[in-house]
Design a protein around this motif. Structure first.
Motif, short mmCIF file in Angstrom:
data_model
loop_
_atom_site.label_atom_id
_atom_site.label_comp_id
_atom_site.label_asym_id
_atom_site.label_seq_id
_atom_site.Cartn_x
_atom_site.Cartn_y
_atom_site.Cartn_z
N GLN A 251 25.53 -18.41 -125.66
CA GLN A 251 26.69 -18.54 -126.54
C GLN A 251 26.89 -20.00 -126.94
OE1 GLN A 251 30.22 -16.82 -124.84
NE2 GLN A 251 31.01 -16.21 -126.84
N GLY A 252 27.06 -20.23 -128.26
CA GLY A 252 27.20 -21.58 -128.76
C GLY A 252 28.62 -22.11 -128.71
N TYR B 197 23.34 -16.63 -129.83
CA TYR B 197 22.15 -17.15 -130.50
C TYR B 197 20.84 -16.60 -129.92
CZ TYR B 197 25.13 -20.22 -133.14
OH TYR B 197 26.10 -20.69 -134.01
N GLU B 198 20.88 -15.43 -129.27
CA GLU B 198 19.63 -14.78 -128.86
C GLU B 198 19.06 -14.06 -130.09
OE1 GLU B 198 23.10 -14.56 -126.94
OE2 GLU B 198 22.40 -12.48 -126.91
N THR B 199 17.75 -14.15 -130.24
CA THR B 199 17.12 -13.46 -131.37
C THR B 199 16.66 -12.05 -131.00
OG1 THR B 199 15.00 -14.50 -130.84
CG2 THR B 199 16.41 -15.61 -132.46
N SER B 200 16.56 -11.77 -129.72
CA SER B 200 16.21 -10.43 -129.26
C SER B 200 16.56 -10.31 -127.78
CB SER B 200 14.70 -10.16 -129.46
OG SER B 200 13.93 -11.01 -128.65
N CYS B 201 16.36 -9.14 -127.22
CA CYS B 201 16.68 -8.91 -125.81
C CYS B 201 15.76 -9.75 -124.91
CB CYS B 201 16.51 -7.44 -125.46
SG CYS B 201 17.84 -6.39 -126.09
N SER B 202 16.20 -9.95 -123.68
CA SER B 202 15.42 -10.70 -122.70
C SER B 202 14.22 -9.86 -122.24
CB SER B 202 16.28 -11.05 -121.49
OG SER B 202 17.44 -11.76 -121.90
N THR B 203 13.18 -10.54 -121.81
CA THR B 203 12.01 -9.87 -121.23
C THR B 203 11.81 -10.37 -119.80
OG1 THR B 203 10.53 -11.57 -122.14
CG2 THR B 203 10.91 -9.60 -123.47
N ILE B 204 11.18 -9.54 -118.98
CA ILE B 204 10.96 -9.89 -117.57
C ILE B 204 9.47 -9.79 -117.25
CG2 ILE B 204 11.39 -9.20 -115.18
CD1 ILE B 204 14.09 -8.15 -116.09
N GLU B 205 8.96 -10.82 -116.62
CA GLU B 205 7.58 -10.81 -116.11
C GLU B 205 7.62 -11.25 -114.65
OE1 GLU B 205 3.13 -12.52 -117.21
OE2 GLU B 205 4.87 -13.07 -118.44
N PHE B 206 7.54 -10.26 -113.79
CA PHE B 206 7.65 -10.48 -112.35
C PHE B 206 9.02 -11.09 -112.00
CE2 PHE B 206 3.07 -10.67 -113.28
CZ PHE B 206 2.68 -9.53 -112.59
N ALA C 106 17.48 -18.96 -131.21
CA ALA C 106 17.43 -19.83 -132.38
C ALA C 106 18.82 -20.45 -132.45
CB ALA C 106 17.11 -19.04 -133.65
N LEU C 107 18.93 -21.70 -132.02
CA LEU C 107 20.23 -22.34 -131.85
C LEU C 107 20.82 -22.81 -133.17
CD1 LEU C 107 19.59 -24.40 -128.59
CD2 LEU C 107 20.37 -22.03 -128.85
N GLY C 108 22.15 -22.96 -133.18
CA GLY C 108 22.87 -23.37 -134.38
C GLY C 108 23.18 -24.86 -134.38
N ASP C 109 24.45 -25.19 -134.47
CA ASP C 109 24.86 -26.59 -134.51
C ASP C 109 24.78 -27.23 -133.13
OD1 ASP C 109 25.43 -26.49 -137.25
OD2 ASP C 109 27.44 -25.69 -136.87
#
Length: 223
Positions: free
Chosen positions: A73-74, A80-89, A97-100
Motif C-alpha cells: 500500500q502506497g 500497487y500489486e500487479t498480481s497475486c503473490s506466488t510461493i516457491e518453497f 509497480a509503484l506510484g509516487d
C-alpha cells in the motif's frame, strides 16, 4: 522419619519433573512456527526502483487458496500489486509497480509449515529518479479482488477531434418537394375560389339583365 522425608522429596521431585516435561511438550509446537527471516526490500530501507517484494521464511509455506500473500500500500492509500503473490518453497514473492515517492507499507500473511497462520507488516521508502513514471494505484488489493478493483486516478481517453474539422453551422433547410407542392396547391386553390366567385357574379348580372330586358319587351307589346 528420615526415610519418610526422603520419600516425600522423591515424590515432589518426580511431580516437578513431570510438570516441566509437560510444559516443554506443549511449548515445543508453539516454538516450531515459522518466522520471517528476511525481506527485499528490508524494513526501513530506501529503494529507487522495485519490481517485486520478496520475503524468505524459516520453513516452507503452505498456501490454502492464496491465504499466503502480501499487500503493498502506497502513501496515497492505494494498492500497487500487479498480481497475486506466488510461493516457491519458503519464499513469497509479490510483483509490484509503484506510484509516487513516499512510504510504502507491506502487510503480509503466511501459513507456516505446521499449518499455523502468521502475519506482520513493515514499511520501506521509495525514492525514484525524477524521470521514472509513476504507476497508477488500485482501490483494492490484487489478490482476492478479481475484476472488482479499479484505478481511481485513471482518466478515460477523450475522443480526439480530427484536424481541420471545425464546428460548422448547419445550412438552412431546403424546402422539400412535398412542401413546395403543398404551397402550389394552396395557391391553385385560392385561384379556383376567385374564379368561381367571378363566374357567380357574371351569372347573376346576366340574369338581372335578362329579367330587365324581358320586362321591357312585355311592356312594348302591351302598348
Amino acid at each position: 522419619m528420615t526415610s519418610k522425608l526422603v520419600h516425600s522429596l522423591r515424590i515432589t521431585v518426580t511431580a516437578l519433573a513431570t510438570a516441566v516435561a509437560a510444559i516443554l511438550l506443549v511449548a515445543a509446537p508453539a516454538s516450531a512456527h515459522d518466522n520471517l527471516l528476511e525481506s527485499d526490500p528490508s524494513a526501513g530501507a530506501t529503494v529507487t526502483s522495485l519490481d517485486a517484494v520478496s520475503m524468505t521464511f524459516s520453513g516452507e509455506l503452505i498456501d490454502f487458496e492464496q491465504t499466503s500473500f502480501a499487500q503493498v500500500q502506497g502513501p496515497d492509500g492505494l494498492y500497487y500489486e500487479t498480481s497475486c503473490s506466488t510461493i516457491e518453497f519458503n519464499v513469497l514473492t509479490t510483483p509490484v509497480a509503484l506510484g509516487d515517492a513516499g512510504t510504502y507499507t507491506v502487510v503480509w500473511n503466511a501459513v507456516s509449515s505446521d499449518g499455523h497462520p502468521i502475519s506482520e507488516s513493515f514499511t520501506f521508502e521509495y525514492a525514484p529518479d525524477a524521470s521514472t513514471q509513476a504507476a497508477l494505484g488500485w482501490d483494492l488489493p490484487a489478490c482476492g479482488s478479481g475484476e472488482a478493483r479499479v484505478q481511481p486516478e485513471a482518466v478515460p481517453t477523450a475522443t480526439a477531434t480530427p484536424p481541420g474539422s471545425e464546428a460548422i453551422s448547419p445550412a438552412p433547410a431546403e424546402t422539400s418537394g412535398a412542401e413546395s407542392s403543398g404551397a402550389q396547391s394552396s395557391t391553385g386553390g385560392d385561384l379556383v375560389v376567385v374564379l368561381s366567385i367571378a363566374a357567380g357574379v357574371i351569372v347573376i348580372a346576366a340574369s338581372v339583365i335578362g329579367i330587365v330586358w324581358l320586362g321591357r319587351a312585355r311592356k312594348r307589346r302591351s302598348e
